[in-house]
Design a protein around this motif. Sequence first.
Motif, PDB file in Angstrom:
ATOM      1  N   VAL A 106      -4.595 -11.243 -22.044  1.00 22.21           N
ATOM      2  CA  VAL A 106      -3.227 -11.754 -22.040  1.00 22.21           C
ATOM      3  C   VAL A 106      -2.314 -10.533 -21.968  1.00 22.21           C
ATOM      4  O   VAL A 106      -2.531  -9.538 -22.659  1.00 22.21           O
ATOM      5  CB  VAL A 106      -2.943 -12.639 -23.270  1.00 22.21           C
ATOM      6  CG1 VAL A 106      -3.130 -11.886 -24.564  1.00 22.21           C
ATOM      7  CG2 VAL A 106      -1.551 -13.242 -23.206  1.00 22.21           C
ATOM      8  N   MET A 107      -1.312 -10.618 -21.116  1.00 20.83           N
ATOM      9  CA  MET A 107      -0.600  -9.436 -20.666  1.00 20.83           C
ATOM     10  C   MET A 107       0.901  -9.579 -20.900  1.00 20.83           C
ATOM     11  O   MET A 107       1.514 -10.568 -20.512  1.00 20.83           O
ATOM     12  CB  MET A 107      -0.930  -9.300 -19.178  1.00 20.83           C
ATOM     13  CG  MET A 107      -0.135  -8.418 -18.311  1.00 20.83           C
ATOM     14  SD  MET A 107      -0.946  -8.505 -16.660  1.00 20.83           S
ATOM     15  CE  MET A 107       0.463  -8.489 -15.614  1.00 20.83           C
ATOM     16  N   ALA A 108       1.474  -8.567 -21.546  1.00 26.76           N
ATOM     17  CA  ALA A 108       2.936  -8.500 -21.681  1.00 26.76           C
ATOM     18  C   ALA A 108       3.473  -7.630 -20.547  1.00 26.76           C
ATOM     19  O   ALA A 108       2.944  -6.550 -20.290  1.00 26.76           O
ATOM     20  CB  ALA A 108       3.319  -7.899 -23.028  1.00 26.76           C
ATOM     21  N   VAL A 109       4.498  -8.108 -19.865  1.00 19.35           N
ATOM     22  CA  VAL A 109       5.143  -7.345 -18.801  1.00 19.35           C
ATOM     23  C   VAL A 109       6.531  -6.949 -19.281  1.00 19.35           C
ATOM     24  O   VAL A 109       7.351  -7.813 -19.635  1.00 19.35           O
ATOM     25  CB  VAL A 109       5.245  -8.165 -17.500  1.00 19.35           C
ATOM     26  CG1 VAL A 109       6.012  -7.399 -16.431  1.00 19.35           C
ATOM     27  CG2 VAL A 109       3.852  -8.524 -16.997  1.00 19.35           C
ATOM     28  N   LEU A 110       6.778  -5.639 -19.322  1.00 16.66           N
ATOM     29  CA  LEU A 110       8.005  -5.114 -19.911  1.00 16.66           C
ATOM     30  C   LEU A 110       8.697  -4.130 -18.964  1.00 16.66           C
ATOM     31  O   LEU A 110       8.026  -3.268 -18.384  1.00 16.66           O
ATOM     32  CB  LEU A 110       7.692  -4.392 -21.227  1.00 16.66           C
ATOM     33  CG  LEU A 110       6.869  -5.163 -22.266  1.00 16.66           C
ATOM     34  CD1 LEU A 110       6.428  -4.219 -23.373  1.00 16.66           C
ATOM     35  CD2 LEU A 110       7.667  -6.327 -22.824  1.00 16.66           C
ATOM     36  N   PRO A 111      10.021  -4.232 -18.813  1.00 14.53           N
ATOM     37  CA  PRO A 111      10.746  -3.181 -18.092  1.00 14.53           C
ATOM     38  C   PRO A 111      10.676  -1.871 -18.882  1.00 14.53           C
ATOM     39  O   PRO A 111      10.541  -1.871 -20.106  1.00 14.53           O
ATOM     40  CB  PRO A 111      12.177  -3.716 -18.040  1.00 14.53           C
ATOM     41  CG  PRO A 111      12.070  -5.185 -18.322  1.00 14.53           C
ATOM     42  CD  PRO A 111      10.896  -5.329 -19.244  1.00 14.53           C
ATOM     43  N   SER A 112      10.792  -0.762 -18.173  1.00 10.15           N
ATOM     44  CA  SER A 112      10.649   0.548 -18.822  1.00 10.15           C
ATOM     45  C   SER A 112      11.977   1.130 -19.291  1.00 10.15           C
ATOM     46  O   SER A 112      12.002   2.199 -19.894  1.00 10.15           O
ATOM     47  CB  SER A 112      10.024   1.537 -17.832  1.00 10.15           C
ATOM     48  OG  SER A 112      10.840   1.651 -16.669  1.00 10.15           O
ATOM     49  N   ASP A 113      13.092   0.430 -19.024  1.00 10.95           N
ATOM     50  CA  ASP A 113      14.400   1.068 -19.203  1.00 10.95           C
ATOM     51  C   ASP A 113      15.410   0.193 -19.937  1.00 10.95           C
ATOM     52  O   ASP A 113      16.594   0.191 -19.626  1.00 10.95           O
ATOM     53  CB  ASP A 113      14.973   1.475 -17.842  1.00 10.95           C
ATOM     54  CG  ASP A 113      15.007   0.315 -16.844  1.00 10.95           C
ATOM     55  OD1 ASP A 113      14.645  -0.819 -17.228  1.00 10.95           O
ATOM     56  OD2 ASP A 113      15.397   0.547 -15.686  1.00 10.95           O
ATOM     57  N   HIS A 114      14.933  -0.577 -20.923  1.00 12.97           N
ATOM     58  CA  HIS A 114      15.833  -1.407 -21.726  1.00 12.97           C
ATOM     59  C   HIS A 114      15.952  -0.844 -23.143  1.00 12.97           C
ATOM     60  O   HIS A 114      15.036  -0.201 -23.646  1.00 12.97           O
ATOM     61  CB  HIS A 114      15.331  -2.847 -21.797  1.00 12.97           C
ATOM     62  CG  HIS A 114      15.469  -3.589 -20.501  1.00 12.97           C
ATOM     63  ND1 HIS A 114      15.142  -4.929 -20.371  1.00 12.97           N
ATOM     64  CD2 HIS A 114      15.899  -3.188 -19.275  1.00 12.97           C
ATOM     65  CE1 HIS A 114      15.365  -5.300 -19.116  1.00 12.97           C
ATOM     66  NE2 HIS A 114      15.818  -4.273 -18.444  1.00 12.97           N
ATOM     67  N   LEU A 115      17.087  -1.121 -23.759  1.00 10.28           N
ATOM     68  CA  LEU A 115      17.322  -0.712 -25.142  1.00 10.28           C
ATOM     69  C   LEU A 115      17.065  -1.905 -26.063  1.00 10.28           C
ATOM     70  O   LEU A 115      17.600  -2.998 -25.837  1.00 10.28           O
ATOM     71  CB  LEU A 115      18.766  -0.228 -25.310  1.00 10.28           C
ATOM     72  CG  LEU A 115      19.251   0.067 -26.735  1.00 10.28           C
ATOM     73  CD1 LEU A 115      18.481   1.220 -27.335  1.00 10.28           C
ATOM     74  CD2 LEU A 115      20.746   0.351 -26.749  1.00 10.28           C
ATOM     75  N   ILE A 116      16.233  -1.704 -27.092  1.00 11.25           N
ATOM     76  CA  ILE A 116      15.958  -2.731 -28.098  1.00 11.25           C
ATOM     77  C   ILE A 116      16.116  -2.076 -29.460  1.00 11.25           C
ATOM     78  O   ILE A 116      15.297  -1.240 -29.847  1.00 11.25           O
ATOM     79  CB  ILE A 116      14.548  -3.328 -27.932  1.00 11.25           C
ATOM     80  CG1 ILE A 116      14.444  -4.054 -26.584  1.00 11.25           C
ATOM     81  CG2 ILE A 116      14.224  -4.283 -29.077  1.00 11.25           C
ATOM     82  CD1 ILE A 116      13.044  -4.539 -26.252  1.00 11.25           C
ATOM     83  N   ARG A 117      17.167  -2.465 -30.179  1.00  7.58           N
ATOM     84  CA  ARG A 117      17.434  -1.817 -31.464  1.00  7.58           C
ATOM     85  C   ARG A 117      16.641  -2.438 -32.611  1.00  7.58           C
ATOM     86  O   ARG A 117      16.231  -1.753 -33.534  1.00  7.58           O
ATOM     87  CB  ARG A 117      18.937  -1.873 -31.766  1.00  7.58           C
ATOM     88  CG  ARG A 117      19.756  -0.874 -30.947  1.00  7.58           C
ATOM     89  CD  ARG A 117      21.079  -0.614 -31.635  1.00  7.58           C
ATOM     90  NE  ARG A 117      21.850   0.432 -30.995  1.00  7.58           N
ATOM     91  CZ  ARG A 117      22.856   0.219 -30.158  1.00  7.58           C
ATOM     92  NH1 ARG A 117      23.189  -1.013 -29.837  1.00  7.58           N
ATOM     93  NH2 ARG A 117      23.531   1.230 -29.643  1.00  7.58           N
ATOM     94  N   LYS A 118      16.432  -3.755 -32.554  1.00  8.07           N
ATOM     95  CA  LYS A 118      15.690  -4.428 -33.631  1.00  8.07           C
ATOM     96  C   LYS A 118      14.204  -4.466 -33.265  1.00  8.07           C
ATOM     97  O   LYS A 118      13.673  -5.484 -32.806  1.00  8.07           O
ATOM     98  CB  LYS A 118      16.235  -5.843 -33.848  1.00  8.07           C
ATOM     99  CG  LYS A 118      17.663  -5.881 -34.361  1.00  8.07           C
ATOM    100  CD  LYS A 118      18.109  -7.324 -34.584  1.00  8.07           C
ATOM    101  CE  LYS A 118      19.523  -7.412 -35.142  1.00  8.07           C
ATOM    102  NZ  LYS A 118      19.952  -8.836 -35.324  1.00  8.07           N
ATOM    103  N   GLU A 119      13.529  -3.355 -33.494  1.00  8.61           N
ATOM    104  CA  GLU A 119      12.147  -3.227 -33.039  1.00  8.61           C
ATOM    105  C   GLU A 119      11.183  -4.116 -33.817  1.00  8.61           C
ATOM    106  O   GLU A 119      10.270  -4.709 -33.229  1.00  8.61           O
ATOM    107  CB  GLU A 119      11.698  -1.759 -33.115  1.00  8.61           C
ATOM    108  CG  GLU A 119      12.373  -0.884 -32.090  1.00  8.61           C
ATOM    109  CD  GLU A 119      11.635   0.424 -31.857  1.00  8.61           C
ATOM    110  OE1 GLU A 119      10.544   0.604 -32.437  1.00  8.61           O
ATOM    111  OE2 GLU A 119      12.151   1.256 -31.094  1.00  8.61           O
ATOM    112  N   GLU A 120      11.351  -4.200 -35.124  1.00  6.56           N
ATOM    113  CA  GLU A 120      10.459  -5.034 -35.931  1.00  6.56           C
ATOM    114  C   GLU A 120      10.518  -6.486 -35.476  1.00  6.56           C
ATOM    115  O   GLU A 120       9.491  -7.154 -35.323  1.00  6.56           O
ATOM    116  CB  GLU A 120      10.823  -4.928 -37.413  1.00  6.56           C
ATOM    117  CG  GLU A 120      10.658  -3.551 -38.020  1.00  6.56           C
ATOM    118  CD  GLU A 120       9.205  -3.099 -38.073  1.00  6.56           C
ATOM    119  OE1 GLU A 120       8.301  -3.976 -38.055  1.00  6.56           O
ATOM    120  OE2 GLU A 120       8.969  -1.881 -38.117  1.00  6.56           O
ATOM    121  N   GLU A 121      11.741  -6.980 -35.275  1.00  4.70           N
ATOM    122  CA  GLU A 121      11.918  -8.357 -34.825  1.00  4.70           C
ATOM    123  C   GLU A 121      11.302  -8.550 -33.432  1.00  4.70           C
ATOM    124  O   GLU A 121      10.631  -9.552 -33.161  1.00  4.70           O
ATOM    125  CB  GLU A 121      13.396  -8.735 -34.795  1.00  4.70           C
ATOM    126  CG  GLU A 121      14.034  -8.870 -36.168  1.00  4.70           C
ATOM    127  CD  GLU A 121      14.552  -7.556 -36.745  1.00  4.70           C
ATOM    128  OE1 GLU A 121      15.353  -7.605 -37.679  1.00  4.70           O
ATOM    129  OE2 GLU A 121      14.134  -6.470 -36.251  1.00  4.70           O
TER     130      GLU A 121
END
Length: 363
Positions: A106-121
């Motif tokens: 099972v595969m997560a596809v993620l952009p390489s250039d986004h900002l995510i401040r709430k990492e734990e969530e």
Amino acid sequence: MERVALIMAGGSGTRFWPLSTTSRPKQFLDLVSEKTMIRETVDRISRIVPSEKIFIATNISYFEIIKKELPEISEKNIIFEPMARDTAACIGYAAEIIKKFYEDSVMAVLPSDHLIRKEEEFLSYLEFAFEKAEKDRIITLGIKPSYPETGYGYIEYIDKKKNHHDEMEIYKVKRFREKPNKELAERYIEQGNYLWNSGMFVWKSEFILHEIKKYMETHKIVLEEIENLLGKIDLNEIYGKKLSDYVSSVFKKFEKISIDFGVMEHTRSVSVIPADIDWNDVGSFKSLEEVFPKDENNNIIKSEKYEEIESEGNIIINKENKKIIATIGVEDIVIVNTEDALLVCHKDKSQEIKKILDKIEKK
């Protein structure tokens, strides 16, 4: 079932010119922190997916940068697209390769250039998405909108309270919507069952290949050819540029189309998790207003040498720092100074930087 991640890092980042260039695009810049954006992305996902199961899809010209930035990622896990054919081709090709390494994944596809401040969530939402994607579903993370943004696509979902799972929520997607005008965006916010499309997906590798082949006839033919080619080689011996050259003549047959247009607008097997993760796609200079603090005149100043008189709402970035930037009586302007170029544009026109870059490149 093996959990893997695919990070898409092939974009040219033209909206951040002249900071971003073809030789070093946005994902390899330290735009929002002391780390590059791709480094931030890998550090984040590696907390739940080990580095040997993280794959990078990119352009071969960025190989040396990636090796330097991400030394823990094996060269076998760096997937070079022979040429740019948009996200449907990128994801389909990567899924074929990942399936060879991890047949049941099972595969997560993620952009390489986004900002995510709430990492734990974010990681909690992703864990939940991995779990749900095992049931032959496409799971996407939708961002709860805080204002009527016209620069994002939207996801309309069917709101049924029975879809709540403890503190997490998951809804069946009704349809993906293109970037709206301001009036339509305001209506979406009022209705309450619309989310920003983050471009983050989780699915079984086998299932996304099934959906691409189901809804994209030309991609089906190309993917079957690629699968046949991959069946004849050992990916532990042929990878990187060798693999790119090996599949190039077939890969170029892909139609240039995004996964949103090719699959998401047609499939009936997609669900969305509303995610509150303090997300920003950092899509233009104007988006930096939500990232950096402002001075008393609402200016964002990333320069050691700047002076102003009666100047408000400007974004000033001076990477060269050899000369003073001074403004008098200007408002809502972006000024970006680098060693090679100087950009001056209205803040509301920062999405159009690609147009001036096209003109420059033609000359």
